[in-house]
Design a protein around this motif. Structure first.
Motif, PDB file in Angstrom:
ATOM      1  N   ASP A  66       0.847  -1.207   0.000  1.00 32.65           N
ATOM      2  CA  ASP A  66       0.000   0.000   0.000  1.00 32.65           C
ATOM      3  C   ASP A  66       0.879   1.254   0.000  1.00 32.65           C
ATOM      4  O   ASP A  66       0.843   2.062   0.919  1.00 32.65           O
ATOM      5  CB  ASP A  66      -0.929  -0.009   1.212  1.00 32.65           C
ATOM      6  CG  ASP A  66      -2.077   0.989   1.047  1.00 32.65           C
ATOM      7  OD1 ASP A  66      -2.184   1.602  -0.043  1.00 32.65           O
ATOM      8  OD2 ASP A  66      -2.851   1.165   2.006  1.00 32.65           O
ATOM      9  N   THR A  67       1.657   1.394  -1.035  1.00 27.69           N
ATOM     10  CA  THR A  67       2.671   2.438  -1.084  1.00 27.69           C
ATOM     11  C   THR A  67       2.359   3.467  -2.169  1.00 27.69           C
ATOM     12  O   THR A  67       1.272   3.470  -2.751  1.00 27.69           O
ATOM     13  CB  THR A  67       4.053   1.803  -1.312  1.00 27.69           C
ATOM     14  OG1 THR A  67       5.054   2.781  -1.211  1.00 27.69           O
ATOM     15  CG2 THR A  67       4.132   1.133  -2.678  1.00 27.69           C
ATOM     16  N   THR A  68       3.329   4.324  -2.460  1.00 24.26           N
ATOM     17  CA  THR A  68       3.200   5.346  -3.493  1.00 24.26           C
ATOM     18  C   THR A  68       4.467   5.349  -4.343  1.00 24.26           C
ATOM     19  O   THR A  68       5.494   4.776  -3.953  1.00 24.26           O
ATOM     20  CB  THR A  68       3.007   6.746  -2.887  1.00 24.26           C
ATOM     21  OG1 THR A  68       4.193   7.094  -2.145  1.00 24.26           O
ATOM     22  CG2 THR A  68       1.784   6.785  -1.978  1.00 24.26           C
ATOM     23  N   ALA A  69       4.408   6.008  -5.502  1.00 22.55           N
ATOM     24  CA  ALA A  69       5.577   6.084  -6.374  1.00 22.55           C
ATOM     25  C   ALA A  69       6.723   6.822  -5.685  1.00 22.55           C
ATOM     26  O   ALA A  69       7.898   6.484  -5.863  1.00 22.55           O
ATOM     27  CB  ALA A  69       5.208   6.787  -7.678  1.00 22.55           C
ATOM     28  N   GLY A  70       6.410   7.822  -4.878  1.00 19.19           N
ATOM     29  CA  GLY A  70       7.448   8.560  -4.153  1.00 19.19           C
ATOM     30  C   GLY A  70       8.202   7.668  -3.183  1.00 19.19           C
ATOM     31  O   GLY A  70       9.438   7.737  -3.077  1.00 19.19           O
ATOM     32  N   LYS A  71       7.490   6.804  -2.475  1.00 21.10           N
ATOM     33  CA  LYS A  71       8.139   5.898  -1.536  1.00 21.10           C
ATOM     34  C   LYS A  71       8.975   4.845  -2.268  1.00 21.10           C
ATOM     35  O   LYS A  71      10.020   4.419  -1.773  1.00 21.10           O
ATOM     36  CB  LYS A  71       7.093   5.219  -0.652  1.00 21.10           C
ATOM     37  CG  LYS A  71       6.388   6.176   0.307  1.00 21.10           C
ATOM     38  CD  LYS A  71       5.343   5.442   1.124  1.00 21.10           C
ATOM     39  CE  LYS A  71       4.631   6.410   2.085  1.00 21.10           C
ATOM     40  NZ  LYS A  71       3.566   5.722   2.874  1.00 21.10           N
TER      41      LYS A  71
END
Length: 371
Positions: free
Chosen positions: A7-12
């Motif tokens: 459950d992450t994001t492209a930034g992470k």
């Protein structure tokens, strides 16, 4: 080194890439391109393995995009991005990010991929299966300079070739074309040895293998003689026979590995012509990022004939018209050579004979037709 992100994001994901490089002591980025692979869970392992092997020749950042199927209405309204970051020995000669898109985010894969592209580096998108009908208009395809499909993986390869011709955009290519590179090179080299006039050509291979059709279309596009497609049990493309004014020229590969080159007046020669692995095909495509005009020309030439053969098998003419003299293989070869072929329903297409030197033959030059 592997880093799992749920459950992450492209930034992470970008931060995890930097942390991974620092952890293994290689903060410098020495990759030459971004390879985006769009596939499903079933084919993900094979595609990633092929990309990893190809990365030894082309260090790259590989982004594997998997769109997960939501099983319930509730899941379809829930968006989630899971990622696995691999650096060092686990990623070949580059970096690998596996992106699993759940719910609505699967419809916006380009928004996830865009922040992860290497800056100022070419982008190649590869669909091992289920390629869009118009790769250039696909949101992910629009990000790339080069778009790689594989009609061999489709249920109806010949119809797929017709669709590829209708929607062709410079930068499109297909692994079915890449498979016939060695054949094109060998045929060109054979014709370089004889000054002759090619009268007719026969391409033999298994049914429903688009590489056979592409080779026949390439020959038809480059020469002005009839090209006949015939069927065999395979594997893949099994033979090409040229009827010339100086006798027959044949390249016959019955076992998918070793071929025999026969030229009238010369002893037969054994030629290594094995069926290549996907990693070799991808590595070849990554060597050139400019549009393949020869592929485009061959693809467009044969579409109408392929469509006609879907409703009727054209008869083989009793007397085949002669083509203009061919003075060398280099005239036959058109953009880069390609590797293995296959076959499709028997159809006849007026085509020319091909030839060029091994390794990337120069594009075949069409002869001027008599008026």
């Amino acid at each position: 080194m592997k880093i799992d992100l749920t459950d992450t994001t492209a930034g992470k994901v970008n931060k995890a890439l930097v942390q991974g490089r620092r952890a293994i002591g290689t903060p410098a980025v020495g990759m030459v391109l971004t390879l985006v692979i769009v596939t499903d869970e079933e084919n993900a392992y094979d595609a990633l393995k092929a990309a990893g092997d190809a990365s030894h020749e082309h260090p790259s950042r590989t982004l594997l995009v998997i769109k997960r199927v939501s099983r319930s209405p509730r899941d379809r309204t829930t968006s989630r991005l899971d990622a696995e970051v691999r650096v060092g020995a686990d990623a070949g000669s580059g970096e690998t990010v596996i992106l699993r898109l759940h719910g609505e985010v699967a419809d916006h894969a380009d928004s996830v991929v865009l922040p992860l592209l290497l800056p100022d580096a070419p982008v190649v998108v590869w669909w091992p299966v289920n390629a869009p009908l118009d790769p250039a208009k696909d949101p992910l395809g629009a990000l790339a300079q080069r778009r790689v499909t594989d009609t061999y993986s489709s249920e109806q390869p010949v119809r797929e070739l017709s669709a590829r011709a209708d929607t062709y955009t410079p930068g499109d290519t297909d692994l079915s074309w890449t498979r016939i590179t060695p054949w094109r090179s060998m045929l060109a080299a054979a014709l370089d040895q004889v000054v002759c006039e090619v009268k007719a050509v026969e391409v033999e291979g298994e049914e429903f293998n688009p590489s056979c059709e592409l080779l026949a279309m390439w020959l038809a596009d480059r020469l002005d003689v009839p090209v006949r497609r015939s069927l065999s049990a395979g594997p893949g493309l099994t033979a090409v026979r040229l009827d010339t004014s100086e006798g027959a020229i044949a390249l016959d590969r019955a076992d998918g590995s070793l071929a025999t080159l026969s030229i009238d007046g010369q002893p037969d020669r054994a030629v290594a012509l094995k069926r290549r692995e996907t990693a070799e095909l991808i590595a070849e495509e990554l060597r050139r990022l400019d549009p393949d005009d020869t592929y485009a020309s061959a693809l467009r030439f044969g579409v109408e004939r392929l469509n006609a053969s879907a409703t009727a098998v054209l008869p083989v003419p009793d007397s085949l018209p002669k083509g203009a003299p061919v003075t060398g293989g280099a005239e036959l070869v058109g953009a880069e050579p390609v590797g293995e072929p296959g076959a499709e329903p028997e159809a006849i297409a007026e085509a020319p004979a091909a030839e060029a030197a091994p390794q990337e033959p120069a594009p075949l030059k069409k002869r001027a037709k008599a008026t």
